[in-house]
Scaffold this motif. Sequence first.
Motif, PDB file in Angstrom:
ATOM      1  N   LEU A  79      -3.675  74.014  93.234  1.00  0.00           N
ATOM      2  CA  LEU A  79      -2.933  73.417  92.121  1.00  0.00           C
ATOM      3  C   LEU A  79      -1.468  73.189  92.489  1.00  0.00           C
ATOM      4  O   LEU A  79      -0.843  72.240  91.998  1.00  0.00           O
ATOM      5  N   LYS A  80      -0.946  74.020  93.353  1.00  0.00           N
ATOM      6  CA  LYS A  80       0.421  73.810  93.822  1.00  0.00           C
ATOM      7  C   LYS A  80       0.500  72.522  94.631  1.00  0.00           C
ATOM      8  O   LYS A  80       1.463  71.744  94.504  1.00  0.00           O
ATOM      9  N   SER A  83       0.402  69.633  92.190  1.00  0.00           N
ATOM     10  CA  SER A  83       1.667  69.405  91.485  1.00  0.00           C
ATOM     11  C   SER A  83       2.683  68.685  92.358  1.00  0.00           C
ATOM     12  O   SER A  83       3.551  67.974  91.859  1.00  0.00           O
ATOM     13  N   GLU A  84       2.550  68.846  93.680  1.00  0.00           N
ATOM     14  CA  GLU A  84       3.484  68.194  94.601  1.00  0.00           C
ATOM     15  C   GLU A  84       3.126  66.733  94.848  1.00  0.00           C
ATOM     16  O   GLU A  84       3.903  66.000  95.447  1.00  0.00           O
ATOM     17  N   CYS A  85       1.931  66.315  94.376  1.00  0.00           N
ATOM     18  CA  CYS A  85       1.508  64.929  94.575  1.00  0.00           C
ATOM     19  C   CYS A  85       2.236  63.966  93.647  1.00  0.00           C
ATOM     20  O   CYS A  85       2.242  62.756  93.869  1.00  0.00           O
ATOM     21  N   LYS A  87       3.148  62.036  89.887  1.00  0.00           N
ATOM     22  CA  LYS A  87       2.349  61.302  88.915  1.00  0.00           C
ATOM     23  C   LYS A  87       1.571  60.178  89.590  1.00  0.00           C
ATOM     24  O   LYS A  87       1.852  59.783  90.706  1.00  0.00           O
ATOM     25  N   LYS A  90      -5.256  60.548  89.919  1.00  0.00           N
ATOM     26  CA  LYS A  90      -5.674  61.894  90.313  1.00  0.00           C
ATOM     27  C   LYS A  90      -6.220  61.883  91.731  1.00  0.00           C
ATOM     28  O   LYS A  90      -6.999  61.004  92.093  1.00  0.00           O
ATOM     29  N   HIS A 171      -7.932  68.625  87.078  1.00  0.00           N
ATOM     30  CA  HIS A 171      -6.759  68.025  87.728  1.00  0.00           C
ATOM     31  C   HIS A 171      -7.137  67.058  88.851  1.00  0.00           C
ATOM     32  O   HIS A 171      -6.261  66.457  89.471  1.00  0.00           O
TER      33      HIS A 171
END
Length: 252
Positions: A79-80, A83-85, A87, A90, A171
């Motif tokens: 998930l970290k 989050s760095e990808c 917006k 997906k 996610h």
Amino acid sequence: MLAHAQKLVYTLKELMPTSYQKDNLEAMLGLFLEAQGQHEPEHCQTKSPSALSRFLNINPWSTRDMIRTVRNHVVETVLKVFSECGKGRKPFLQVIIDLTTLEKRGKFKDFEDLISVYNGKRGLHLVVVYLVVANWRIPWSFRVWRGKGTLSPAQLGLKLVRRLPKSLTEHFQVMILADTAFGSVEFLHGIRKLKYHAITGVAINRKLIDGRVLRHLRKARRLGCFPRQTLHKQGQQVRLVGLKLTVTVCWY
């Protein structure tokens, strides 16, 4: 990646009830992390094979706590990365489902209800799930196929997919990758119901709704034995008997 691995190793060591078992775990992890292809206990330089055997087979420590800790760490790390990808669309989470056989010879009284014969191989038949994110391929879960009269490998695989944590799957776009053993109608319908994508192997004798089988598609293309409008090519959609959905067929 090194920082993540160090944090996980230290956390797992703290789950061991004694300092002796902490040392054994560290020795075992060292054998695997050296990645020299020599992970058997007899190659350990710091602990004897008998000590590591006792650690794995006799010493009391919680396997469930170990698995739970590793999984929580995996989800947190993945998930970290997500989050760095930033917006946008997906990213894909690839879920590989594989049937692996650990061949066994001789008699194993404790494993009598686990050992069976599949495709001519006798042993433990494991349905294993791997998660692939970016360049990481992570073993996630497994189930033992117990032989005829029990849940099939495809049913076990579907069960494992359904149990993937929502904190992870919501996610990502989930892509299921599996071989022919998981190409059953029940499996494909189950994956479709979960709204996941799937790429699976399919036997060449699988029937189409027009009466032909998949093998005929390649022959028709090669020999030109069907009218032009019925010719099939790579990536064309077809309907298989028993499936309520259209699938795209490719071969190599």
